[in-house]
Design a protein around this motif. Structure first.
Motif, short mmCIF file in Angstrom:
data_model
loop_
_atom_site.label_atom_id
_atom_site.label_comp_id
_atom_site.label_asym_id
_atom_site.label_seq_id
_atom_site.Cartn_x
_atom_site.Cartn_y
_atom_site.Cartn_z
N TYR A 122 -7.05 -2.09 -8.29
CA TYR A 122 -6.77 -2.58 -9.52
C TYR A 122 -5.25 -2.43 -9.68
O TYR A 122 -4.60 -1.68 -9.16
CB TYR A 122 -7.34 -1.75 -10.49
N GLU A 123 -4.71 -3.20 -10.52
CA GLU A 123 -3.12 -3.32 -10.83
C GLU A 123 -3.03 -3.73 -12.05
O GLU A 123 -3.34 -4.50 -12.63
CB GLU A 123 -2.35 -4.22 -9.85
N SER A 124 -2.36 -2.77 -13.09
CA SER A 124 -2.10 -3.07 -14.29
C SER A 124 -0.47 -3.17 -14.46
O SER A 124 0.19 -3.13 -13.65
CB SER A 124 -2.67 -1.81 -15.25
N MET B 83 0.80 -1.18 0.12
CA MET B 83 0.09 -0.01 0.06
C MET B 83 0.73 1.15 -0.06
O MET B 83 2.05 1.36 0.37
CB MET B 83 -0.83 -0.02 1.23
N ILE B 84 0.32 2.48 -0.50
CA ILE B 84 1.08 3.40 -0.40
C ILE B 84 0.62 4.38 0.59
O ILE B 84 -0.39 4.18 1.36
CB ILE B 84 0.88 4.25 -1.79
N TYR C 277 -5.73 2.68 -6.10
CA TYR C 277 -6.03 2.39 -4.62
C TYR C 277 -7.44 3.27 -4.31
O TYR C 277 -7.51 4.40 -4.99
CB TYR C 277 -5.19 3.01 -3.67
N GLN C 278 -8.00 2.90 -3.28
CA GLN C 278 -9.36 3.48 -2.86
C GLN C 278 -9.00 4.20 -1.72
O GLN C 278 -8.34 3.55 -0.81
CB GLN C 278 -10.72 2.56 -2.56
N ALA D 223 -6.94 6.86 -6.10
CA ALA D 223 -5.44 7.24 -6.13
C ALA D 223 -4.93 6.21 -7.35
O ALA D 223 -4.71 5.26 -6.96
CB ALA D 223 -4.68 7.15 -4.86
N GLU D 224 -4.31 6.91 -8.25
CA GLU D 224 -3.57 6.17 -9.38
C GLU D 224 -1.97 6.54 -9.42
O GLU D 224 -1.77 7.64 -9.51
CB GLU D 224 -4.29 6.45 -10.82
#
Length: 182
Positions: A14-16, A1-2, A22-23, A35-36
């Motif tokens: 989601y992860e690409s 997590m950030i 993140y929500q 947060a992208e």
């Protein structure tokens, strides 16, 4: 997590290959945010430029039907974009969860199709070409019916007087959605 100043990160959505999404929620205003962040610790200058462009285009499209971009900020050696969280799901994920998706009543399907078409019309009227329309870049809140477009990472501002292309030999977008299926 950030960890972001002023934001409580709640979950990874989601992860690409390029980003982590993140929500979160603002500590002061309690506003729900997405947060992208670029995934690479040391993104290239080209990736940073593309990401800044994504933010600028998204922010400039103050349109109903386009996710709102609140801010872009430095995060360690990369960038993070804070976006509106309207409790939507990727259309692709929502479709996979619906056992009766293909038997959806025609009226519901048409409402969704018209909403998506209307949003694309507004985006094009703002002289922007998304270039990656697919079911992972359309977000739907199934409870409210609100539909929004996301991911303007390869979008282009279109000049009606002088259209330009980056490369005629480079495919941009999602191949399956670019092919003419008959």
């Amino acid at each position: 997590m950030i960890t972001l100043p002023g934001i409580i990160i709640q979950a990874k959505l989601y992860e690409s290959s390029a980003t982590l999404v993140y929500q979160g929620i603002g500590e002061q205003d309690r506003r729900a945010v997405v947060a992208e962040v670029l995934k690479q610790d040391y993104p290239s200058s080209q990736e940073l430029t593309r990401y800044r462009q994504e933010y600028e285009i998204t922010r400039s499209l103050n349109l109903e039907g386009v996710v709102k971009a609140y801010s872009q900020q430095n995060y360690q050696r990369t960038l993070v974009i804070l976006l509106e969280d309207f409790s939507g799901e990727f259309l692709e994920r929502w479709r996979q969860q619906q056992s009766d998706f293909y038997s959806m009543p025609s009226a519901n399907f048409l409402r969704l199709a018209i909403a998506i078409t209307d949003i694309l019309g507004k985006i094009h009227a703002a002289n922007v070409i998304h270039k990656n329309i697919n079911s992972s870049n359309i977000v739907l809140n199934p409870k409210t019916g609100v539909v929004k477009m996301i991911d303007f990472g390869i979008a282009t501002r279109f000049s009606r007087t002088n259209p330009t292309f980056k490369s005629l030999h480079l495919l941009e977008g999602t191949l399956a959605y670019l092919l003419n299926r008959q």
